[in-house]
Structures are given as structure tokens and as C-alpha cells.
Design a protein around this motif. Structure first.
Motif, PDB file in Angstrom:
ATOM      1  N   THR A   1     -26.521   9.728  41.315  1.00  0.00           N
ATOM      2  CA  THR A   1     -26.897   8.296  41.643  1.00  0.00           C
ATOM      3  C   THR A   1     -28.020   8.957  42.657  1.00  0.00           C
ATOM      4  OG1 THR A   1     -25.819   7.360  42.870  1.00  0.00           O
ATOM      5  CG2 THR A   1     -25.802   7.443  40.294  1.00  0.00           C
ATOM      6  N   GLN A   2     -27.735   9.693  43.870  1.00  0.00           N
ATOM      7  CA  GLN A   2     -29.080   9.490  44.869  1.00  0.00           C
ATOM      8  C   GLN A   2     -29.864  10.529  44.146  1.00  0.00           C
ATOM      9  OE1 GLN A   2     -25.688  12.144  47.062  1.00  0.00           O
ATOM     10  NE2 GLN A   2     -25.044   9.624  48.074  1.00  0.00           N
ATOM     11  N   LEU A   3     -29.778  11.439  43.109  1.00  0.00           N
ATOM     12  CA  LEU A   3     -30.214  12.082  42.998  1.00  0.00           C
ATOM     13  C   LEU A   3     -31.646  11.523  41.814  1.00  0.00           C
ATOM     14  CD1 LEU A   3     -28.473  15.018  40.907  1.00  0.00           C
ATOM     15  CD2 LEU A   3     -29.698  15.479  42.985  1.00  0.00           C
ATOM     16  N   ILE A   4     -30.521  10.677  41.009  1.00  0.00           N
ATOM     17  CA  ILE A   4     -31.784   9.563  39.921  1.00  0.00           C
ATOM     18  C   ILE A   4     -32.600   8.915  40.830  1.00  0.00           C
ATOM     19  CG2 ILE A   4     -31.650   7.868  38.472  1.00  0.00           C
ATOM     20  CD1 ILE A   4     -30.673  10.476  37.963  1.00  0.00           C
ATOM     21  N   ALA A   5     -32.298   8.036  42.526  1.00  0.00           N
ATOM     22  CA  ALA A   5     -32.520   7.180  42.850  1.00  0.00           C
ATOM     23  C   ALA A   5     -33.972   8.158  43.351  1.00  0.00           C
ATOM     24  CB  ALA A   5     -31.964   6.558  44.044  1.00  0.00           C
ATOM     25  N   CYS A   6     -33.583   9.490  44.154  1.00  0.00           N
ATOM     26  CA  CYS A   6     -34.879  10.492  44.719  1.00  0.00           C
ATOM     27  C   CYS A   6     -36.052  10.736  43.362  1.00  0.00           C
ATOM     28  CB  CYS A   6     -33.679  11.904  45.353  1.00  0.00           C
ATOM     29  SG  CYS A   6     -33.108  11.388  46.334  1.00  0.00           S
ATOM     30  N   TYR A   7     -36.170  11.088  42.457  1.00  0.00           N
ATOM     31  CA  TYR A   7     -36.854  11.162  41.671  1.00  0.00           C
ATOM     32  C   TYR A   7     -36.984   9.920  41.169  1.00  0.00           C
ATOM     33  CZ  TYR A   7     -33.691  14.947  39.243  1.00  0.00           C
ATOM     34  OH  TYR A   7     -32.672  17.017  40.010  1.00  0.00           O
ATOM     35  N   LEU A   8     -36.974   9.263  41.135  1.00  0.00           N
ATOM     36  CA  LEU A   8     -37.693   7.163  40.983  1.00  0.00           C
ATOM     37  C   LEU A   8     -38.658   7.344  42.008  1.00  0.00           C
ATOM     38  CD1 LEU A   8     -34.836   4.871  39.787  1.00  0.00           C
ATOM     39  CD2 LEU A   8     -36.383   6.519  38.578  1.00  0.00           C
ATOM     40  N   LEU A   9     -37.969   7.838  43.074  1.00  0.00           N
ATOM     41  CA  LEU A   9     -38.706   7.537  44.548  1.00  0.00           C
ATOM     42  C   LEU A   9     -39.841   7.775  44.134  1.00  0.00           C
ATOM     43  CD1 LEU A   9     -39.246   5.857  47.390  1.00  0.00           C
ATOM     44  CD2 LEU A   9     -37.914   8.558  48.367  1.00  0.00           C
ATOM     45  N   GLY A  10     -40.078   9.548  43.874  1.00  0.00           N
ATOM     46  CA  GLY A  10     -41.219  10.438  43.913  1.00  0.00           C
ATOM     47  C   GLY A  10     -41.970   9.984  43.226  1.00  0.00           C
TER      48      GLY A  10
END
Ligand code: M6R
Length: 368
Positions: free
Chosen positions: A163-172
Motif C-alpha cells: 500500500t506504500q507503493l500505491i500511495a506513492c503512485y497516487l502522489l506522483g
């Protein structure tokens, strides 16, 4: 509460499709437009950001390494990733226009906390990516994107990382949307790909039995290497960390291109080497990976290959192949990490170790 699983870790690995879906929920609309009001920074402030520094420890740091590839590609904002304990003690260059992103599942990691305190003293803006509501790191940050993995009990992070990956993608993607970069037209298609990830992870989880059989075969391994390139490099690092933590064996992740600069000397007959192969067709990444694999195979390594379905270029260099669903290079880590998590969990189980509470480790590291 383990729902019939032997370990929380195994349960949490299988919860990942749900955790991804929950972490995406309400953050984009059907047209692919992102809504991240929780960032609590004005669009003007976001447009002024001229540097991003991601800081974290352990597995969260590896999520940050993946994020760098995505954020720089999508936003063209220079992005550094640094271990929190190193960042804090090297006098980093921070200004009001620096966005520091602290990634922490627990929100209580002392090294990461000290890093954000330092960043805020230097007037940088701090955004936390965190899984624990109301924990110290988000409380001390200017803004927070919560991951919705649900409580992670196993000491080894799995759905937390995912879910950290997902949050990072969303942020980018959100930064790209706000800043209107030339990548803008593609945002909707990446959002669409994100929405399809739970089903893809489910598909990989369907191969669990094959991975368990591999763990059975490799029970006597004393050392295991992991190779990757681009966004697959942090996946290799994460696969190695999981094995160290849980199976207590020597494991190392390398960028495949680095092999010939030294690590290839480690390769010997029968050494298990996991290879995370980038999807075919992008730049020369895939072909470069294959030629690295060729070198390793020629020295007798036992090749365990994670490659996209239909990628038959790997067939000649693999002893075992796990097929990954089709994905873009930047999003491939989501599916690619899953077999490595399952492998570490199973190998440690077979070795008789306590998977949820590995020796010498604590779930949250609250001392520097
Ligand atoms: O709670 P955090 O995300 O801040 O924790 C960071 C690391 O301590 C953590 O990811 C650690 O490396 C895990 N045991 C990895 O499985």
C-alpha cells in the motif's frame, strides 16, 4: 484472528488485493482524475515544489526507491530517496520548496521521526505516507496520505509495503495532474492500470503452491541472490530483506547491471538467483536483463525467473519461471514482490522459524 492461516504474515500477504483496493478507494474518479484533498497543500504550493526527498527505513525505503522512478518520470521533479538515519545526520539541503515524503507503516519509527523533525526545522514541507492513524509521524507532518492496509501484525512488512507503493503512485500522479506535465494525457491510463492491480495480485497469489514447492527444494540454501533493473531493482532488495529477516540466511539484492562490476564473482554452481525481469518492449531494459541472466546462468546458478506472461525470451535461461501479469514497468513491482514474500514466508516456516516474530526484530523500531 489469523483466519485459518498459520501466520499473520501469510494472511497479510493474501489480504493484499483488498489492501490495494482500499488504498485506492475514493482517491480517483471514473475519468481517472485524482482526488487527494488530504494532502492539504494548495495547488500553488505543489507547483512550487522543486525537489522531493523521500526518507524511510527498511522495506518502506524500498517503496521509496520504486517511487523515485515513477515520480521523476511522471512529474520531472528531481527526487532523492534516502535512509532516514543517513539523511538526518548529513546536513541535507532543504528549502521551503523541498517536499520531504516520509514513508512509515507504523508511524513510530524513531529514525524516520528524527528525519522529519529535522526537515521541518529547516522549513521543508513534510508529507507522511503512513498506515497507522494518529501515530507520531503523521501528527508531526504537514500532511498525510494514509495507506489502508489495515493493521499489520507480522514483523515482516508485506501489505504495508504494497500500500506504500500505491500511495506513492497516487502522489506522483497527483503531482503530475496539478502541475500539468507533458505526461498529463497518460494519467488516466495509469489510474486505470492501478484499478486493475487487485485482480493481478490475486492472479499471482494463485501460484502460491508452486512457490511453496520451490521453497521446499531450496531449504538447504545458504545464500540467495536477487537481481532486478529499474523498478525491479528495489523489488530485488525487498526479496533479499525478507529472506534475511525470516529465514536468517545470507541474501542480497543487486541491480543486474552492476553484476559485472563485482558481484558476478559470487556466482557458483547451484546458487539460487531470483531474477525480476522487466516487461518486454520498453527501451532496452528487458534485453539488458536477459543478457545479464545469460552470464549468470553460464556460471551454473540456479535461475528462478519472474517474467511477464508470454515473455518467452527468458525460457532458455530459467530453471523455474513464475509468470507475472502484464503491467507497465513502473507498476510491475506490485505483482513482482508477491512471489518473493510467499517464498520467504514458506522457507522460514519449513526451517521452523517464528515467521511473525523473527529473532532480534521488533515491529516498530522506536529507538534511533
Ligand atoms: O514502520 P516503518 O514502515 O517505519 O518500519 C520501517 C522498517 O523498520 C520496516 O519496514 C522493516 O524493515 C520491516 N521489518 C521489513 O519487513
Amino acid at each position: 484472528e489469523k483466519d485459518g492461516y498459520d501466520w499473520f504474515m501469510r494472511k497479510e500477504i493474501f489480504e493484499q488485493p483488498r489492501a490495494i483496493a482500499d488504498s485506492l478507494l475514493g482517491r480517483h474518479d471514473d475519468s481517472g482524475k485524482l482526488q487527494l484533498d488530504e494532502i492539504r497543500m494548495s495547488e500553488d504550493e505543489l507547483r512550487d515544489v522543486d525537489k522531493i526527498i523521500i526518507t524511510a527505513c527498511g522495506t518502506a525505503f524500498y517503496a521509496g526507491l520504486v517511487a523515485k522512478y515513477a515520480i521523476e518520470h511522471w512529474t520531472r521533479i528531481p527526487c532523492e530517496v534516502e535512509l532516514a538515519h543517513e539523511f538526518r545526520y548529513r546536513d541535507p539541503i532543504l528549502t521551503r520548496d523541498t517536499l520531504v515524503v516520509a514513508i512509515s507503516q507504523s508511524g513510530e519509527t524513531a529514525d524516520t521521526l528524527m528525519a522529519i523533525r529535522h526537515a521541518r526545522e529547516q522549513r521543508a514541507k513534510v508529507l507522511a505516507i503512513c498506515n497507522t492513524n494518529g501515530s507520531t509521524i503523521p501528527r508531526e507532518s504537514d500532511a498525510v496520505i494514509y495507506t489502508h492496509a489495515g493493521p499489520e501484525i507480522g514483523v515482516a512488512s508485506t501489505k504495508g509495503f504494497m500500500t506504500q507503493l500505491i500511495a506513492c503512485y497516487l502522489l506522483g500522479l497527483y503531482l503530475a495532474q496539478v502541475r500539468g506535465t507533458r505526461f498529463g494525457d497518460e494519467i488516466a491510463s495509469v489510474v486505470d492500470e492501478l484499478a486493475g492491480l487487485p485482480a493481478k495480485v490475486e492472479q499471482v497469489l494463485g501460484q502460491a503452491d508452486q512457490i511453496y514447492a520451490l521453497a521446499q527444494d531450496l531449504q538447504d540454501a545458504r545464500s540467495v541472490l536477487f537481481l532486478g533493473r529499474h523498478a525491479g531493482f528495489p523489488v530485488a532488495l525487498e526479496g533479499a530483506l525478507k529472506l534475511k529477516e525470516l529465514a536468517y540466511i545470507h541474501a542480497e539484492g543487486f541491480a543486474a547491471g552492476e553484476l559485472k562490476h563485482g558481484p558476478i564473482a559470487l556466482i557458483e554452481e547451484g546458487l539460487p538467483v531470483f531474477c525480476v525481469v522487466p516487461p518486454p518492449g520498453r527501451d532496452l531494459l528487458h534485453d539488458k536483463m536477459i543478457s545479464g541472466m545469460q552470464e549468470v546462468r553460464a556460471r551454473g546458478a540456479r535461475m528462478i525467473v519472474l517474467a511477464e506472461e508470454g515473455d518467452d525470451a527468458v525460457d532458455d535461461y530459467a530453471d523455474v519461471i513464475f509468470r507475472l501479469p502484464k503491467a507497465s514497468t513502473l507498476l510491475q513491482p506490485v505483482a513482482a514482490v508477491v512471489p518473493l514474500q510467499l517464498f520467504a514466508c514458506e522457507l522460514a516456516t519449513l526451517m521452523g522459524h517464528d515467521v511473525d516474530q523473527p529473532r532480534n526484530l521488533a515491529k516498530s523500531v522506536t529507538v534511533e
